[in-house]
Design a protein around this motif. Structure first.
Motif, PDB file in Angstrom:
ATOM      1  N   ARG A   1       5.393   3.269  -3.102  1.00  0.00           N
ATOM      2  CA  ARG A   1       4.327   3.033  -4.079  1.00  0.00           C
ATOM      3  C   ARG A   1       3.034   3.777  -3.696  1.00  0.00           C
ATOM      4  O   ARG A   1       2.341   4.355  -4.522  1.00  0.00           O
ATOM      5  N   GLY A   2       2.778   3.729  -2.379  1.00  0.00           N
ATOM      6  CA  GLY A   2       1.567   4.423  -1.889  1.00  0.00           C
ATOM      7  C   GLY A   2       1.642   5.908  -2.181  1.00  0.00           C
ATOM      8  O   GLY A   2       0.643   6.520  -2.603  1.00  0.00           O
ATOM      9  N   LEU A   3       2.805   6.489  -1.971  1.00  0.00           N
ATOM     10  CA  LEU A   3       2.942   7.937  -2.216  1.00  0.00           C
ATOM     11  C   LEU A   3       2.845   8.242  -3.701  1.00  0.00           C
ATOM     12  O   LEU A   3       2.244   9.250  -4.103  1.00  0.00           O
ATOM     13  N   VAL A   4       3.413   7.348  -4.520  1.00  0.00           N
ATOM     14  CA  VAL A   4       3.286   7.541  -5.976  1.00  0.00           C
ATOM     15  C   VAL A   4       1.813   7.525  -6.373  1.00  0.00           C
ATOM     16  O   VAL A   4       1.324   8.375  -7.116  1.00  0.00           O
ATOM     17  N   LEU A   5       1.090   6.555  -5.819  1.00  0.00           N
ATOM     18  CA  LEU A   5      -0.331   6.429  -6.123  1.00  0.00           C
ATOM     19  C   LEU A   5      -1.091   7.690  -5.684  1.00  0.00           C
ATOM     20  O   LEU A   5      -1.907   8.242  -6.427  1.00  0.00           O
ATOM     21  N   LEU A   6      -0.776   8.135  -4.466  1.00  0.00           N
ATOM     22  CA  LEU A   6      -1.432   9.347  -3.959  1.00  0.00           C
ATOM     23  C   LEU A   6      -1.149  10.526  -4.879  1.00  0.00           C
ATOM     24  O   LEU A   6      -2.034  11.336  -5.173  1.00  0.00           O
ATOM     25  N   GLY A   7       0.107  10.594  -5.329  1.00  0.00           N
ATOM     26  CA  GLY A   7       0.455  11.685  -6.234  1.00  0.00           C
ATOM     27  C   GLY A   7      -0.354  11.616  -7.515  1.00  0.00           C
ATOM     28  O   GLY A   7      -0.871  12.635  -7.989  1.00  0.00           O
ATOM     29  N   ALA A   8      -0.473  10.415  -8.049  1.00  0.00           N
ATOM     30  CA  ALA A   8      -1.240  10.264  -9.291  1.00  0.00           C
ATOM     31  C   ALA A   8      -2.698  10.665  -9.083  1.00  0.00           C
ATOM     32  O   ALA A   8      -3.303  11.361  -9.907  1.00  0.00           O
ATOM     33  N   GLN A   9      -3.246  10.215  -7.942  1.00  0.00           N
ATOM     34  CA  GLN A   9      -4.627  10.564  -7.648  1.00  0.00           C
ATOM     35  C   GLN A   9      -4.792  12.077  -7.511  1.00  0.00           C
ATOM     36  O   GLN A   9      -5.748  12.676  -8.014  1.00  0.00           O
TER      37      GLN A   9
ATOM     38  N   CYS B   1      -7.516   7.867   4.096  1.00  0.00           N
ATOM     39  CA  CYS B   1      -7.371   6.433   3.879  1.00  0.00           C
ATOM     40  C   CYS B   1      -5.926   6.093   3.535  1.00  0.00           C
ATOM     41  O   CYS B   1      -5.371   5.091   4.008  1.00  0.00           O
ATOM     42  N   THR B   2      -5.301   6.932   2.713  1.00  0.00           N
ATOM     43  CA  THR B   2      -3.924   6.679   2.337  1.00  0.00           C
ATOM     44  C   THR B   2      -3.011   6.780   3.556  1.00  0.00           C
ATOM     45  O   THR B   2      -2.097   5.970   3.741  1.00  0.00           O
ATOM     46  N   ALA B   3      -3.299   7.762   4.405  1.00  0.00           N
ATOM     47  CA  ALA B   3      -2.513   7.914   5.625  1.00  0.00           C
ATOM     48  C   ALA B   3      -2.646   6.664   6.478  1.00  0.00           C
ATOM     49  O   ALA B   3      -1.670   6.155   7.033  1.00  0.00           O
ATOM     50  N   SER B   4      -3.868   6.133   6.552  1.00  0.00           N
ATOM     51  CA  SER B   4      -4.095   4.917   7.323  1.00  0.00           C
ATOM     52  C   SER B   4      -3.276   3.770   6.742  1.00  0.00           C
ATOM     53  O   SER B   4      -2.672   2.994   7.475  1.00  0.00           O
TER      54      SER B   4
END
Lengths: 640, 382
Positions: free
Chosen positions: A13-21, B305-308
């Protein structure tokens, strides 16, 4: 569900979010590229075309009042008429119609037409200024027949007292080309067409106090400069009002008393240093400068031998003549070079080497002491003590009494006079100081020069024994300035008393040189000193043939008449100095003016007739019966 | 999983904590703040007063606050989360009652040294509370409808209060921040799709309500939306800001007019040149290069931050980091989109750059919390 699986889900989910951002940031970057690269040229152009203009609103200039709050300089409405070319089909016809309603000189009409053709169609071109209320109303009433005509109201300076206070208050005028250049664009207000700044007098010297701060109106204009709309309007801060120390009624009396002369008079309040009158005659009408003076009038003012434009009270430098004798006497007393009881014999002339120095009284005064030397103004006495004490001590005393330095007044061209000493002569004339120079200085002739205000300060300091310093401004923005404290002069009180006694003798002794100018009322007695300064050299041949009387000389070669005084003798309140250029003798030309001014200062506008010496009373009574002089002619717009 | 499992990995001393502190992130934050000082100096016409110097002081205080928060165990913050949320709600209710009125909206509480904007503080508190909720909730129940209701209520309550102020931008950002935490927590995709559809419906309803008795937004908000959709409809009226902002932005070109050479902002085209529209000045003065550089700095902050977050095995810490990062992202993305004419003018400042004590305070608290989660994180053995 295990922790590991759960952690895996969060990572996904975090990677999906990062991708969207990241994708959104990509959109932002693309938008930047579109605006700043692809369309940059277009926007740059729009930025140039579509500018905000800042239009300055001139602040109301601070007013100037006399010490009683009577107006000396005020602002009044100024109605102007302007034509906007785009508002009318036929500007020439409009102008012609306008000319039938109000007076527009042919020259101004031509100029307006030229400007109308040259400037953009929407720019108002000023056609006439300083309209009266009637003219203004007439133009307004005919507005339908006058397309493109705009009427504006602004503020302009007016001096209700005309020439009475012209030298002190000064006048304002438009910013000149030179002032614009010197300013170098630092003062945005200068860009306002017709903005007025101080050109002379307090108006000039207190410019920053009086000016205030500009208001700002932010308007949007297009590439042509046409106003599209006003965003905001910030009213300016009006300048501070100033209250001067000058008493208008005293000033008026001084000006009227001297109106046929080229003369100067100063009245100083001894407790505060307030300049109660600072009159330089003849005056001029400052309003002419505000409204635009014709070259003919200007030339007449410049060519007048009485120099009406010069403020003689602070700019006129005269040999102080015998009024300088107090300085010499004090220098000698303080240096111990003169015993108060000592007598000097005057036979009418004084020998130095091979040359003779003459006393004004051909037969001489006989044996004279300090008191008589002042009362009768014996020159020989002062040749003798000046030689004894030397020029350096005299110069030192003169400076302590305020001579040789410009008094700190907020006026332009305040001169410092001249107190010569040995170093000065070496510097200025490349020659050594001669004893003869000392003798000349001893009677206030030769190189010595002083302005009328300096003489008043000198008298004030002798009268009080304190370092009285003149001031011209009493209050700013309604707040009184603190009353100054004057430090003691550091001159022995006994010596000052001796000199003051001599000055008392000048006016009150039977043989005093200014006996006619005394004040007859007990407790109000005046002390003073006459002075007559030569403006020409009396040759030996002339002296032999008999000195030509002043009345027989052409005006510009006659002696200057001087008088300084203070009163009341026992509790001094005012000091007065009067200089009448080429007036003849100080006792006859200057002393009566000084006494009359002193009376007004002490008693107000109607001094008791009994305070005048008996032989003067008739003249004073006649003077009072005469109708007051007509008020100075007012400029056109005053009819408003 | 219990805490005892994680304790092995935790730094115990202050020195150890400082060693694990995310210094690179602080460096990036400081770099962005410096851009802010520079721009505030420029829009003030080359003077430190009235904005730049004060902003520097606030930032320095903010860094100290951030360090302090970072040194405190994330456990403590987790415990504080419900309290923070309730406190935030109370403050929001308080401004409703006696907050001062600024720019036509009730938003501020004056604390003396800084004017606190409770809606800003709420952004953090909401994320914390939701992270706490999902940390507590059994993973299996995350997507069950019943267990969805508490978080939705937690989001809706402050949103409603903020909308009432009225502050549409902040309300939407609150909702988005909350949604991100729910998304990260693993709420089913379907719910988000459904929510998007409902949102579209709501927009339609809001627009349709205009002019009726139950009008949902203030008139100026409608005008902003309308003008956003077509700025040229009113170039000198309500569309003025957007048009002028775009002109300023675009006229910067590739390399800009040069520091302090911008004309648009200095001549007061933009009334909020030192706050919401400060990015246009940067773009005008430093051009495409400058605006991309700032965007790059923001991107790096998000990345760090995301990496963290991804390396954090503590669920609360990871969710909070993710939510706060998203909140930060929305901040600058919405502001940039707004000044470039991609979003309506909603009054969102550029984080760390725009002048303003309240926003600075809140941002530094957020970074402090992210750092606390980072310092005390049990690392994930992937």
């Amino acid at each position: 569900m295990s922790a590991r699986r759960d952690a895996g889900a969060l990572t996904r989910r975090g990677l999906v979010l990062l991708g969207a951002q990241g994708a959104l940031m990509g959109v932002l970057a693309l938008r930047m590229r579109q605006l700043q690269i692809a369309d940059a040229e277009r926007f740059r152009l729009m930025a140039e075309e579509n500018r905000v203009n800042i239009r300055l609103i001139p602040p109301a200039r601070g007013r100037i009042f006399d010490r009683e709050g009577r107006p000396l300089a005020v602002n009044r409405q100024n109605y102007r008429v302007a034509i906007v070319r785009e508002g009318t089909d036929d500007p020439e016809e409009t102008l012609a119609r306008l000319a039938r309603l109000i007076d527009i000189p042919p020259r101004a009409r031509e100029k307006a037409l030229r400007e109308l053709r040259a400037k953009p169609a929407f720019v108002p071109v000023a056609v006439a200024e300083h309209l009266t209320w009637e003219e203004f109303a007439r133009v307004n009433a005919n507005a339908p027949a006058l397309p493109g005509v705009e009427v504006e109201a602004g503020l302009t300076r007016f001096y209700p007292q005309g020439e009475l206070t012209a030298h002190v208050v000064g006048y304002v005028g438009r910013v000149s080309e030179r002032e614009l250049k010197e300013d170098g664009g630092r003062t945005p207000l200068y860009q306002i067409p017709d903005f007025q700044i101080g050109k002379s007098g307090v108006e000039l010297k207190a410019e920053e106090i009086l000016r205030g701060e500009a208001g700002v109106s932010r308007i949007e204009v297009n590439a042509l400069g046409r106003v599209i709309r006003e965003f905001e309007r910030e009213e300016g801060k009006p300048g501070d009002d100033l209250q001067l120390t000058v008493d208008l009624e005293l000033q008026r009396y001084a000006m009227e008393r001297m109106k046929d002369e080229s003369a100067a008079a100063c009245v100083l309040d001894l407790t505060t240093g307030d300049v109660a009158a600072l009159a330089s005659a003849p005056g001029f009408d400052p309003n002419k400068f505000v409204f635009g003076i014709s070259s003919k009038e200007w030339k007449a003012l410049l060519d007048d031998p009485h120099r009406p434009l010069s403020n003689k009270t602070v700019s006129g430098q005269y040999p102080p003549g015998s009024t300088f004798k107090m300085v010499v006497a004090l220098a000698a007393l303080e240096a111990g070079a003169l015993d108060p009881a000592e007598r000097v014999f005057c036979n009418g002339r004084y020998k130095l080497g091979t040359s003779w120095f003459h006393c004004w009284r051909r037969g001489g005064h006989g044996h004279v002491d300090l008191h008589q030397s002042l009362a009768q103004s014996c020159d020989v006495f002062y040749y003798e003590i000046a030689r004894r004490v030397g020029v350096e001590a005299i110069a030192d005393m003169a400076r302590r009494l305020g001579l040789g330095q410009a008094p700190p007044l907020p006026l332009p061209a305040v001169r410092s006079g001249l107190i010569p000493d040995k170093a000065w002569k070496r510097r200025a004339h490349k020659r050594a100081w001669q004893i003869g120079d000392t003798l000349n200085a001893g009677i206030g002739q030769g190189y010595v020069l002083a302005t009328p205000i300096q003489l008043a300060v000198m008298t004030a300091r002798i009268a009080t024994g304190r370092q009285v310093t003149p001031r011209l401004v009493r209050a700013r923005a309604g707040l009184p300035l603190p009353a100054p404290e004057f430090a003691p002069l550091g001159v022995s009180a006994a010596h000052l008393a001796l000199v003051r006694g001599g000055m008392f003798g000048v006016v009150n002794d039977a043989r005093g040189t200014a006996r006619k100018a005394r004040i007859a009322q007990e407790g109000m007695e005046m002390a003073g000193k006459t002075g007559t300064s030569q403006v020409r050299r009396i040759t030996a041949a002339e002296r032999a043939a008999g000195v030509i009387r002043n009345a027989d000389l052409p005006w510009e070669r006659r002696d200057h008449a001087l008088f300084v005084c203070f009163a009341p003798y026992r509790a001094p309140r005012y000091a007065v100095s009067v200089v009448v250029e080429h007036g003849g003798g100080g006792s006859t030309a200057a002393a009566p003016i000084a006494r009359d001014l002193m009376m007004r200062a002490l008693f107000g506008p109607e001094p008791p007739i009994t305070a005048y010496p008996p032989d003067e009373r008739r003249r004073i009574e006649e003077e009072r019966l005469r109708p007051p002089a007509p008020r100075p002619e007012r400029p056109q717009s005053d009819r408003a | 999983m219990t805490f005892r499992d994680l304790d092995r990995d935790e730094p115990a001393t202050l020195g150890a904590k400082l060693l694990r502190f995310n210094w690179a992130l602080l460096l990036l934050v400081t770099a962005v703040a410096c851009v802010g000082f520079l721009m505030l100096y420029s829009v003030a016409g080359g003077r430190l007063e009235p904005w730049s110097a004060r902003q520097m002081v606030r930032f320095a205080m903010g860094v100290a606050l951030m360090m302090a928060i970072a040194m405190i165990h994330v456990r403590f913050w987790r415990a504080m989360a419900p309290l923070a949320y309730l406190g935030g709600l109370a403050l929001l209710a308080a401004v409703e009652l006696f907050g001062s009125v600024g720019m036509g909206a009730q938003r501020w509480i004056d604390l003396g040294f800084v004017q606190l904007q409770p809606s800003e503080a709420m952004k953090i508190a909401l994320v914390m509370a939701l992270a706490r909720y999902y940390d507590w909730l059994d993973r299996d129940k995350v997507s069950r409808p019943l267990w969805l209701l508490p978080p939705l209520a937690m989001i809706a309550l402050p949103m409603a209060l903020v909308l009432k102020q009225p502050d549409l931008g902040t309300a939407l950002l609150l909702g988005a921040g909350g949604a991100v935490v729910m998304f990260l927590a693993g709420v089913s995709w379907w719910y988000f799709i459904a929510a998007a559809a409902a949102g579209a419906g709501a927009v339609a309803a809001v627009m349709a309500s205009r002019g009726t008795e139950w009008q949902l937004l203030k008139d100026y908000q409608y005008r902003r939306i309308e003008v956003f959709l077509d700025p040229s409809s009113d170039p000198l009226g309500a569309g003025y800001h957007i048009t002028q902002s775009k002109i300023a932005f675009g006229s910067g070109g590739l390399t800009g007019r040069g520091f302090m050479q911008g004309t648009q902002a200095r001549l007061n085209f933009l009334p909020e040149k030192h706050t919401d529209f400060i990015f246009t000045t940067l773009a005008e003065e430093f051009g495409h290069v400058g605006s991309l550089a700032l965007l790059g700095l923001y991107a790096l902050i998000v990345l760090f931050c995301t990496a963290s977050m991804l390396s954090n095995r503590d669920r609360f810490g990871a969710l909070m980091t993710g939510g706060l990062t998203a909140t930060f992202f929305f901040f600058f993305a919405v502001n940039m989109a707004m000044v470039m004419g991609l979003a309506p003018v909603v009054g969102v400042p550029l984080p760390l750059v725009s002048y303003g004590g309240s926003a600075m305070l809140v941002l530094m608290i957020a970074f402090g919390l992210i750092q606390s989660a980072h310092v005390h994180r049990p690392r994930r053995g992937l």
